[in-house]
Design a protein around this motif. Structure first.
Motif, PDB file in Angstrom:
ATOM      1  N   PRO A  79       0.828  -1.208   0.000  1.00 34.67           N
ATOM      2  CA  PRO A  79       0.000   0.000   0.000  1.00 34.67           C
ATOM      3  C   PRO A  79       0.860   1.254   0.000  1.00 34.67           C
ATOM      4  CG  PRO A  79       0.008  -1.004   2.178  1.00 34.67           C
ATOM      5  CD  PRO A  79       0.725  -1.955   1.266  1.00 34.67           C
ATOM      6  N   ALA A  80       0.285   2.362  -0.453  1.00 36.92           N
ATOM      7  CA  ALA A  80       1.005   3.631  -0.479  1.00 36.92           C
ATOM      8  C   ALA A  80       1.522   3.963   0.907  1.00 36.92           C
ATOM      9  CB  ALA A  80       0.094   4.737  -0.985  1.00 36.92           C
ATOM     10  N   GLY A  81       2.773   4.360   0.973  1.00 40.11           N
ATOM     11  CA  GLY A  81       3.395   4.693   2.239  1.00 40.11           C
ATOM     12  C   GLY A  81       4.085   3.542   2.921  1.00 40.11           C
ATOM     13  N   ALA A  82       3.805   2.315   2.482  1.00 41.46           N
ATOM     14  CA  ALA A  82       4.435   1.146   3.093  1.00 41.46           C
ATOM     15  C   ALA A  82       5.818   0.924   2.501  1.00 41.46           C
ATOM     16  CB  ALA A  82       3.569  -0.092   2.888  1.00 41.46           C
ATOM     17  N   PRO A  83       6.709   0.251   3.227  1.00 39.95           N
ATOM     18  CA  PRO A  83       8.031  -0.051   2.676  1.00 39.95           C
ATOM     19  C   PRO A  83       7.919  -0.818   1.358  1.00 39.95           C
ATOM     20  CG  PRO A  83       7.974  -0.518   5.025  1.00 39.95           C
ATOM     21  CD  PRO A  83       6.558  -0.220   4.619  1.00 39.95           C
ATOM     22  N   GLY A  84       8.685  -0.397   0.397  1.00 38.79           N
ATOM     23  CA  GLY A  84       8.719  -1.077  -0.894  1.00 38.79           C
ATOM     24  C   GLY A  84       7.723  -0.566  -1.908  1.00 38.79           C
ATOM     25  N   HIS A  85       6.726   0.208  -1.479  1.00 38.57           N
ATOM     26  CA  HIS A  85       5.693   0.641  -2.424  1.00 38.57           C
ATOM     27  C   HIS A  85       6.267   1.464  -3.562  1.00 38.57           C
ATOM     28  CE1 HIS A  85       2.674   3.589  -3.910  1.00 38.57           C
ATOM     29  NE2 HIS A  85       1.925   2.509  -3.970  1.00 38.57           N
ATOM     30  N   ASP A  86       7.057   2.474  -3.249  1.00 35.65           N
ATOM     31  CA  ASP A  86       7.563   3.360  -4.291  1.00 35.65           C
ATOM     32  C   ASP A  86       8.471   2.605  -5.264  1.00 35.65           C
ATOM     33  OD1 ASP A  86       6.249   5.075  -2.620  1.00 35.65           O
ATOM     34  OD2 ASP A  86       7.837   6.577  -2.556  1.00 35.65           O
ATOM     35  N   GLU A  87       9.286   1.725  -4.730  1.00 38.83           N
ATOM     36  CA  GLU A  87      10.162   0.922  -5.596  1.00 38.83           C
ATOM     37  C   GLU A  87       9.341   0.027  -6.514  1.00 38.83           C
ATOM     38  OE1 GLU A  87      10.429   1.266  -2.349  1.00 38.83           O
ATOM     39  OE2 GLU A  87      12.386   2.218  -2.031  1.00 38.83           O
ATOM     40  N   GLY A 141       2.707  13.433  -5.104  1.00 39.71           N
ATOM     41  CA  GLY A 141       2.693  13.534  -3.653  1.00 39.71           C
ATOM     42  C   GLY A 141       2.664  12.192  -2.957  1.00 39.71           C
ATOM     43  N   PRO A 142       1.714  11.298  -3.299  1.00 42.48           N
ATOM     44  CA  PRO A 142       1.596  10.019  -2.596  1.00 42.48           C
ATOM     45  C   PRO A 142       2.766   9.061  -2.823  1.00 42.48           C
ATOM     46  CG  PRO A 142      -0.467  10.595  -3.689  1.00 42.48           C
ATOM     47  CD  PRO A 142       0.564  11.556  -4.173  1.00 42.48           C
ATOM     48  N   VAL A 143       3.520   9.233  -3.904  1.00 40.07           N
ATOM     49  CA  VAL A 143       4.632   8.319  -4.213  1.00 40.07           C
ATOM     50  C   VAL A 143       5.905   9.151  -4.325  1.00 40.07           C
ATOM     51  CG1 VAL A 143       5.398   6.419  -5.687  1.00 40.07           C
ATOM     52  CG2 VAL A 143       2.960   6.950  -5.546  1.00 40.07           C
ATOM     53  N   PRO A 144       6.478   9.576  -3.206  1.00 40.75           N
ATOM     54  CA  PRO A 144       7.632  10.478  -3.277  1.00 40.75           C
ATOM     55  C   PRO A 144       8.838   9.886  -3.997  1.00 40.75           C
ATOM     56  CG  PRO A 144       7.262   9.723  -1.020  1.00 40.75           C
ATOM     57  CD  PRO A 144       6.054   9.328  -1.819  1.00 40.75           C
ATOM     58  N   GLY A 145       8.976   8.565  -3.979  1.00 41.63           N
ATOM     59  CA  GLY A 145      10.093   7.949  -4.685  1.00 41.63           C
ATOM     60  C   GLY A 145       9.999   8.077  -6.189  1.00 41.63           C
ATOM     61  N   LEU A 146       8.806   8.405  -6.676  1.00 40.88           N
ATOM     62  CA  LEU A 146       8.636   8.581  -8.109  1.00 40.88           C
ATOM     63  C   LEU A 146       9.313   9.855  -8.606  1.00 40.88           C
ATOM     64  CD1 LEU A 146       7.223   7.520 -10.698  1.00 40.88           C
ATOM     65  CD2 LEU A 146       5.209   8.853 -10.019  1.00 40.88           C
TER      66      LEU A 146
END
Length: 258
Positions: free
Chosen positions: A93-101, A168-173
């Motif tokens: 889920p968004a905000g969880a470890p690994g989500h952005d990757e 905003g929700p996916v800062p790693g993007l």
């Protein structure tokens, strides 16, 4: 919105060992390069993140009327194309470890399908392989940027509302996209409505591209529709608004007209 247009010719194209679904539209005889008996330019249209998609007939009609072959690929896991879906490959889920990757890895995998579509289009009879561009919206806008970063032969990239729902929700993007924008060499056009979910992505991407001395145009349309989602989908809902901006850009850089 353009209505009453043909949904296109259904085709299959290969990508990563799969036969993916696509739709092709061709200009009427005598439109574009066909009036000289030569090959015509082409545009690959990239859809958004909804798992069900149509073949974007209204968007395609604007481009075929201007003389382009239009190819609409359904990337892996969308609208009947085989392969895992976006949701299956982004389980966190968004905000969880690994989500952005996971999001970034999935986007790169989808861009492999866009690169495969470009290879397929360049091999089509009647298409000028040296005059091909990409265009897309939302996730398709991101995939258009990634294709432009990874395919040095592209003549132009038109990106609507890229990352407006995920900046905003996916800062790693953000660093992921900025790094890829650094490697784009073709002219870039970024478009959004002012009442889209977030206009900062196109601002940041344009600034990054211009800092590298790249050709980059950014256009914000006045507020459109009654909600951010309608504004976000302006490429489908309002071709009459964007055509006067997009068509001259494509004519200049894809068709090669002054």
């Amino acid at each position: 919105m353009v209505t009453g247009v043909h949904p296109g010719e259904r085709l299959l194209f290969p990508s990563a060992g799969r036969d993916l679904i696509a739709y092709r539209y061709v200009p009427a005889p005598g439109v574009g390069g066909g009036d000289r008996g030569g090959p015509v330019p082409a545009v690959v249209l990239n859809h958004g993140s909804g798992l069900e998609q149509d073949s974007k007939p209204g968007v395609a009609r604007v481009l075929t009327d201007a003389g382009y072959v239009v190819f609409v690929p359904f990337r892996r896991g969308y609208a009947g194309s085989p392969g895992p879906s976006r949701l299956e490959e982004v389980p966190a889920p968004a905000g969880a470890p690994g989500h952005d990757e996971q999001v970034c890895a999935r986007l790169l995998a989808e861009s492999d399908d866009v690169l495969a579509a470009l290879r397929f289009v360049r091999a089509m009879p009647g298409v000028d392989p040296a005059r091909v561009g990409v265009m897309g919206s939302s996730y398709g806008g991101i995939n258009s940027l990634l294709a432009a970063a990874r395919d040095g032969r592209l003549r132009a990239c038109v990106s609507f509302a890229a990352a407006a729902m995920s900046w905003g929700p996916v800062p790693g993007l953000r660093p992921f996209l900025l790094r890829h924008v650094d490697t784009i060499r073709c002219p870039l056009l970024l478009l959004q409505a002012e009442n889209d979910f977030d206009t900062s992505p196109s601002e940041a991407l344009a600034a990054r591209r211009r800092a590298a001395d790249g050709v980059c145009e950014r256009h914000l349309f006045p507020p459109f529709g009654a909600s951010p989602i309608e504004a976000h989908q302006i490429w489908v809902h309002a071709p009459n608004l964007w055509a006067p901006v997009v068509l001259p850009f494509l004519a200049r850089y894809v068709q090669g007209r002054a």
